[in-house]
Write a protein that holds these residues in place. Structure first.
Motif, mmCIF file in Angstrom:
data_model
loop_
_atom_site.group_PDB
_atom_site.id
_atom_site.type_symbol
_atom_site.label_atom_id
_atom_site.label_comp_id
_atom_site.label_asym_id
_atom_site.label_seq_id
_atom_site.Cartn_x
_atom_site.Cartn_y
_atom_site.Cartn_z
ATOM 1 N N LYS A 9 3.200 12.972 -9.654
ATOM 2 C CA LYS A 9 3.831 13.276 -8.372
ATOM 3 C C LYS A 9 3.645 12.092 -7.400
ATOM 4 C CE LYS A 9 5.783 15.842 -5.232
ATOM 5 N NZ LYS A 9 7.261 15.898 -5.252
ATOM 6 N N ALA A 10 2.426 11.548 -7.389
ATOM 7 C CA ALA A 10 2.141 10.398 -6.507
ATOM 8 C C ALA A 10 2.990 9.192 -6.886
ATOM 9 C CB ALA A 10 0.654 10.051 -6.584
ATOM 10 N N ALA A 11 3.159 8.982 -8.192
ATOM 11 C CA ALA A 11 3.961 7.851 -8.654
ATOM 12 C C ALA A 11 5.414 8.012 -8.229
ATOM 13 C CB ALA A 11 3.851 7.719 -10.167
ATOM 14 N N GLU A 12 5.891 9.262 -8.296
ATOM 15 C CA GLU A 12 7.260 9.561 -7.864
ATOM 16 C C GLU A 12 7.435 9.206 -6.384
ATOM 17 O OE1 GLU A 12 10.828 10.698 -9.323
ATOM 18 O OE2 GLU A 12 8.980 10.996 -10.471
ATOM 19 N N ILE A 13 6.464 9.625 -5.581
ATOM 20 C CA ILE A 13 6.521 9.366 -4.135
ATOM 21 C C ILE A 13 6.457 7.864 -3.852
ATOM 22 C CG2 ILE A 13 5.210 9.651 -1.981
ATOM 23 C CD1 ILE A 13 4.384 12.456 -3.093
ATOM 24 N N ALA A 14 5.577 7.157 -4.579
ATOM 25 C CA ALA A 14 5.374 5.718 -4.324
ATOM 26 C C ALA A 14 6.649 4.913 -4.565
ATOM 27 C CB ALA A 14 4.241 5.177 -5.198
ATOM 28 N N LEU A 15 7.490 5.381 -5.493
ATOM 29 C CA LEU A 15 8.715 4.638 -5.833
ATOM 30 C C LEU A 15 9.970 5.262 -5.217
ATOM 31 C CD1 LEU A 15 8.738 2.067 -7.604
ATOM 32 C CD2 LEU A 15 6.689 3.441 -7.987
ATOM 33 N N SER A 16 9.796 6.267 -4.359
ATOM 34 C CA SER A 16 10.969 7.006 -3.879
ATOM 35 C C SER A 16 11.906 6.138 -3.034
ATOM 36 C CB SER A 16 10.530 8.239 -3.078
ATOM 37 O OG SER A 16 9.750 7.848 -1.971
ATOM 38 N N ASP A 17 11.374 5.089 -2.408
ATOM 39 C CA ASP A 17 12.220 4.211 -1.594
ATOM 40 C C ASP A 17 12.692 2.971 -2.351
ATOM 41 O OD1 ASP A 17 12.062 5.880 0.589
ATOM 42 O OD2 ASP A 17 10.282 4.878 1.417
ATOM 43 N N ALA A 18 12.495 2.950 -3.662
ATOM 44 C CA ALA A 18 12.832 1.757 -4.443
ATOM 45 C C ALA A 18 14.335 1.465 -4.384
ATOM 46 C CB ALA A 18 12.395 1.939 -5.898
ATOM 47 N N VAL A 19 14.676 0.185 -4.231
ATOM 48 C CA VAL A 19 16.077 -0.252 -4.238
ATOM 49 C C VAL A 19 16.254 -1.225 -5.404
ATOM 50 C CG1 VAL A 19 17.936 -1.371 -2.945
ATOM 51 C CG2 VAL A 19 16.190 -0.041 -1.718
ATOM 52 N N PRO A 20 16.595 -0.695 -6.587
ATOM 53 C CA PRO A 20 16.754 -1.581 -7.734
ATOM 54 C C PRO A 20 18.039 -2.391 -7.671
ATOM 55 C CG PRO A 20 17.064 0.718 -8.403
ATOM 56 C CD PRO A 20 16.775 0.714 -6.926
ATOM 57 N N ARG A 21 18.015 -3.552 -8.320
ATOM 58 C CA ARG A 21 19.196 -4.433 -8.410
ATOM 59 C C ARG A 21 19.673 -4.454 -9.864
ATOM 60 N NH1 ARG A 21 20.604 -6.085 -3.029
ATOM 61 N NH2 ARG A 21 18.739 -5.344 -1.944
ATOM 62 N N GLU A 22 20.600 -5.337 -10.143
ATOM 63 C CA GLU A 22 21.230 -5.309 -11.461
ATOM 64 C C GLU A 22 20.232 -5.418 -12.621
ATOM 65 O OE1 GLU A 22 24.200 -8.321 -12.065
ATOM 66 O OE2 GLU A 22 24.661 -7.634 -14.096
ATOM 67 N N ARG A 43 0.855 -1.191 0.000
ATOM 68 C CA ARG A 43 0.000 0.000 0.000
ATOM 69 C C ARG A 43 0.885 1.233 0.000
ATOM 70 N NH1 ARG A 43 -5.408 1.215 3.494
ATOM 71 N NH2 ARG A 43 -5.873 3.240 2.533
ATOM 72 N N ALA A 44 0.670 2.132 -0.952
ATOM 73 C CA ALA A 44 1.483 3.348 -1.100
ATOM 74 C C ALA A 44 0.819 4.483 -0.323
ATOM 75 C CB ALA A 44 1.645 3.695 -2.577
ATOM 76 N N VAL A 45 0.957 4.432 0.993
ATOM 77 C CA VAL A 45 0.221 5.347 1.877
ATOM 78 C C VAL A 45 0.611 6.811 1.632
ATOM 79 C CG1 VAL A 45 -0.224 5.958 4.292
ATOM 80 C CG2 VAL A 45 0.008 3.558 3.641
ATOM 81 N N GLU A 46 1.913 7.073 1.489
ATOM 82 C CA GLU A 46 2.339 8.470 1.303
ATOM 83 C C GLU A 46 1.855 9.034 -0.027
ATOM 84 O OE1 GLU A 46 6.474 7.940 1.948
ATOM 85 O OE2 GLU A 46 6.298 7.998 4.133
ATOM 86 N N ALA A 47 1.806 8.178 -1.023
ATOM 87 C CA ALA A 47 1.269 8.622 -2.321
ATOM 88 C C ALA A 47 -0.221 8.926 -2.200
ATOM 89 C CB ALA A 47 1.512 7.546 -3.377
ATOM 90 N N GLU A 48 -0.941 8.108 -1.444
ATOM 91 C CA GLU A 48 -2.373 8.364 -1.219
ATOM 92 C C GLU A 48 -2.577 9.726 -0.547
ATOM 93 O OE1 GLU A 48 -3.780 5.164 1.179
ATOM 94 O OE2 GLU A 48 -3.758 3.696 -0.453
ATOM 95 N N GLN A 49 -1.747 9.986 0.477
ATOM 96 C CA GLN A 49 -1.873 11.246 1.213
ATOM 97 C C GLN A 49 -1.560 12.439 0.315
ATOM 98 O OE1 GLN A 49 0.818 10.316 4.395
ATOM 99 N NE2 GLN A 49 -0.754 9.286 5.631
ATOM 100 N N ALA A 50 -0.587 12.245 -0.584
ATOM 101 C CA ALA A 50 -0.207 13.331 -1.485
ATOM 102 C C ALA A 50 -1.305 13.631 -2.501
ATOM 103 C CB ALA A 50 1.092 12.974 -2.205
ATOM 104 N N LEU A 51 -2.145 12.648 -2.789
ATOM 105 C CA LEU A 51 -3.209 12.837 -3.779
ATOM 106 C C LEU A 51 -4.418 13.567 -3.190
ATOM 107 C CD1 LEU A 51 -3.011 9.334 -5.492
ATOM 108 C CD2 LEU A 51 -2.742 11.522 -6.684
ATOM 109 N N ALA A 52 -4.685 13.362 -1.915
ATOM 110 C CA ALA A 52 -5.895 13.927 -1.299
ATOM 111 C C ALA A 52 -5.884 15.450 -1.410
ATOM 112 C CB ALA A 52 -5.978 13.496 0.155
ATOM 113 N N GLY A 53 -6.974 15.985 -1.933
ATOM 114 C CA GLY A 53 -7.120 17.439 -2.043
ATOM 115 C C GLY A 53 -6.500 18.045 -3.288
ATOM 116 N N LYS A 54 -5.824 17.225 -4.081
ATOM 117 C CA LYS A 54 -5.177 17.730 -5.296
ATOM 118 C C LYS A 54 -6.125 17.618 -6.489
ATOM 119 C CE LYS A 54 -0.990 18.434 -3.555
ATOM 120 N NZ LYS A 54 -1.194 17.835 -2.209
#
Lengths: 180, 332
Positions: free
Chosen positions: B292-305, B272-283
Motif C-alpha cells: 500500500k505504501a509503495a502504491e502511495i509513493a508512486l501515485s504521482d509518477a509521470v512516466p515517459r516513453e 522523501r515519500a512522506v505520504e507513504a511514511e504516514q500511511a505506514l505508521a500504526g499499521k
C-alpha cells in the motif's frame, strides 16, 4: 590574502604554468604545468611513465588507476597540482629489484589479461584492496571492490583468481637500499 | 580541457571570501570527480577553481545531543566504514558502498556528493538542448531516450534524475546541512536543500554562490529502527540506480511505530515519500502494508516513453526494502 596562488590567468588557456613537485614511486619530480593538467597526463606525457593507461578519461573504466597515499584513485580526474605533498605510486613502482610484486606474478601465472590495456589499472586496484582491511576477503567482496576496473576482453575470472592467489604473499624486500 | 586559475584555501573564511565574482565563474574542488569530468566535457566552465582540501573538515564526531556531525571533506570510503556510521547508521554505509567504484569513493567527498550533478546524457552533451545546462534551450530528454530519467518531481522543463545514493540515505535518516558564507553560518534541513526543477532546472540547490557546505549532521538514530538500502540497476555494481529505496522501520509488537522512506533513481531530487511514511505508521508490519505504501509513493509518477518500467520496479524496491528493514527492527 596569503592564499597560495598558482595562476591568475585561467581564461587564457595554457598560459599560466606553475611549479609543482610530485613524488612518484619514491622519486621527486619538479614540473611546470598548467592547473588543468590531470595527474594521468603528467605521469604519461611529462614523466614518461606510460604504464598508467588512458581509457575513457572520465573515471568510468579504471585504466588510469594509481595509488595516492596508498589509496586507489582515478588519475584522469585528479589535478596534478593537487598531488603535491602526497605520494603517488604507479604500476612502474610495484616491482622492486628482488622481483615482481606478488600481484604481478599472480596475474602472469593466471593469465589474468588478454590485450593488457586495463592490466596496470587492475593491478593497482588489486594491490590497494589487498592492503585494505576494510574490504572483505571473499570472492564477492573482491569483485565488488574491483568493479571500477573494466576489462573489455572479459578476463575477470582470471583476474579474481590472481588476486586471491596473491593474498597473503608478502613482497620480497629489495636487495639494495633503494625503495620502490 | 579548458584552463582555469587555481588556488588553495587555507581555512573556511578564506574559501568563502575568495569565491568572488559571478555565480558559475568560480568552483570549489574537493574530490573533483564531478567537476573535472564536466570540465572535460565543457559542461562546467569555471574561470577559477578553489581547492578545499586543506580545510579542517575531515572529522566524524558524535555531538552531545546524540547527532552525528560529518565534515564535508570526509571521503565516501571513510564515511562508509566509520565505526559510528556502521554501528548507528548502517543505512548510510550501505548506500555509500552501493555508489560508484572504489576509486571514486576514495576521491569523492561528503559535500561533493551532495553537490554532484545529474547523469542525464543531454545535460552532459553540449550539442543537446538542456534547460539545466543552458536555461531556455529546451529539454531533449522529454521526447528523447529517457529510460534513465525521473518519474517524480519532474516538470515540462526537466526530467533529469538526481544520481546520488548517499543523499537518498541521508534524506531517509534526516539531516541538517551547515553552510558557511561571508555573513556567517546558517543551517538548512537536508530535505530543503535540493530544489525541484520547476521552470528553473538550472537552480539545483539553496547554496548561494559564495557559500560552502562545511558539515552534514545526521539526526539521532531512531530507537529500535531497522533499515535497508536496496538499489536496482543494469549491472550488479558500479552503475547508477534505475530505482533505489532507503527504508527505516521501527516495529513494536508487530505494529509499525515509525517509518522512513526515501527513493533514488526515480526523482529529480533525493525523494522523501512522506505520504507513504504516514500511511505506514500504526499499521501491521506486513507485506500488504508495504505494498500500500509503495502504491502511495508512486501515485504521482509521470512516466515517459522509455521509463514506464520504473514504476513497478520502484514499487518492488520499496516493498522489498521495507520488508528487510522491518525484519531488522529490534523489537519486531
Amino acid at each position: 590574502m596569503n592564499m597560495k596562488e598558482y595562476s591568475r590567468q585561467g581564461d587564457e588557456a595554457g598560459s599560466a604554468e606553475t611549479a609543482v613537485t610530485l613524488s612518484v614511486n619514491g622519486e621527486m619530480h619538479q614540473l611546470r604545468i598548467s592547473p588543468n593538467v590531470v595527474l594521468l597526463d603528467a605521469l604519461r606525457d611529462r614523466l614518461g611513465l606510460t604504464g598508467t593507461k588512458k581509457g575513457c578519461d572520465h573515471g568510468q573504466c579504471g585504466a588510469c588507476t594509481v595509488h595516492l597515499d596508498g589509496q586507489a584513485i582515478n588519475s584522469c580526474l585528479k589535478l596534478a597540482v593537487m598531488c603535491e605533498g602526497h605520494e603517488v605510486t604507479t604500476v612502474e613502482g610495484l616491482a622492486n629489484d628482488a622481483g615482481l610484486h606478488p600481484v604481478q606474478q599472480a596475474f602472469l601465472e593466471h593469465d589474468a589479461y588478454q590485450c593488457g590495456f586495463c592490466t596496470p589499472g587492475q593491478m593497482m586496484s588489486a594491490t590497494a584492496l589487498l592492503e585494505d582491511e576494510r574490504i572483505g576477503t571473499d570472492d564477492a567482496a573482491v569483485r565488488e571492490a574491483m568493479s571500477g576496473n573494466i576489462c573489455r576482453c572479459g578476463a575477470y575470472k582470471n583476474i579474481l583468481a590472481a588476486i586471491q592467489t596473491a593474498r597473503g604473499q608478502g613482497q620480497a624486500a629489495p636487495t639494495a637500499g633503494k625503495t620502490s | 580541457m579548458r584552463n582555469f586559475a587555481f588556488s588553495s584555501a587555507e581555512n573556511v573564511d578564506q574559501a568563502v571570501s575568495s569565491e568572488r565574482g559571478n555565480a558559475g565563474e568560480a568552483s570549489y574542488i574537493a574530490g573533483g570527480t564531478t567537476l573535472i569530468d564536466l570540465v572535460k566535457l565543457d559542461v562546467m566552465r569555471p574561470v577559477q577553481v578553489i581547492d578545499l582540501n586543506r580545510l579542517p573538515l575531515r572529522e566524524v564526531e558524535r555531538l552531545d545531543d546524540g547527532r552525528l556531525r560529518i565534515g564535508a571533506l570526509v571521503s565516501n570510503t571513510d564515511l562508509a566504514h566509520h565505526p559510528l556510521v556502521t554501528q548507528h547508521y548502517p543505512l548510510l554505509s550501505q548506500a555509500l558502498l552501493a555508489g560508484a567504484s572504489t576509486q571514486l569513493r576514495n576521491m569523492a567527498s561528503t559535500g561533493g556528493n551532495v553537490m554532484q550533478r545529474t547523469r542525464c546524457p543531454y545535460f552532459r552533451d553540449v550539442a543537446a538542448a538542456c534547460n539545466k545546462r543552458a536555461p531556455g534551450s529546451g529539454c531533449d530528454a522529454l521526447e528523447g531516450v529517457n529510460r534513465m530519467h525521473a518519474l517524480l518531481g519532474t516538470s515540462e522543463h526537466c526530467i533529469a534524475t538526481h544520481p546520488s545514493d548517499m543523499c537518498v540515505a541521508m534524506t531517509a535518516l534526516g539531516a541538517t546541512l551547515t553552510l558557511e558564507g561571508p555573513n556567517g553560518t546558517r543551517e538548512i534541513a537536508f530535505g530543503d536543500f535540493h530544489r525541484l526543477p520547476m521552470d528553473r532546472p538550472d537552480l539545483e540547490h539553496e547554496l548561494e554562490p559564495d557559500e560552502l557546505i562545511t558539515h552534514v549532521t545526521l539526526d539521532t538514530p531512531v530507537v529500535g529502527g531497522g533499515s535497508h538500502y536496496l538499489k536496482l540497476r543494469d549491472r550488479a555494481s558500479y552503475e547508477f540506480a534505475l530505482a533505489s529505496a532507503a527504508a527505516m522501520v521501527a516495529v513494536e509488537d508487530g505494529v509499525i511505530r515509525e517509518a522512513r522512506l526515501a527513493l533514488g533513481g526515480v526523482a529529480t531530487k533525493p525523494w522523501r515519500a512522506v505520504e507513504a511514511e504516514q500511511a505506514l505508521a500504526g499499521k501491521p508490519a506486513r507485506t500488504e502494508s508495504f505494498e500500500k505504501a509503495a502504491e502511495i509513493a508512486l501515485s504521482d509518477a509521470v512516466p515517459r516513453e522509455h521509463n514506464a518500467f520504473k514504476v513497478p520496479l520502484a514499487r518492488q524496491a520499496i516493498v522489498r526494502a521495507l520488508e528487510k528493514a522491518s525484519a531488522a527492527s529490534k523489537h519486531h
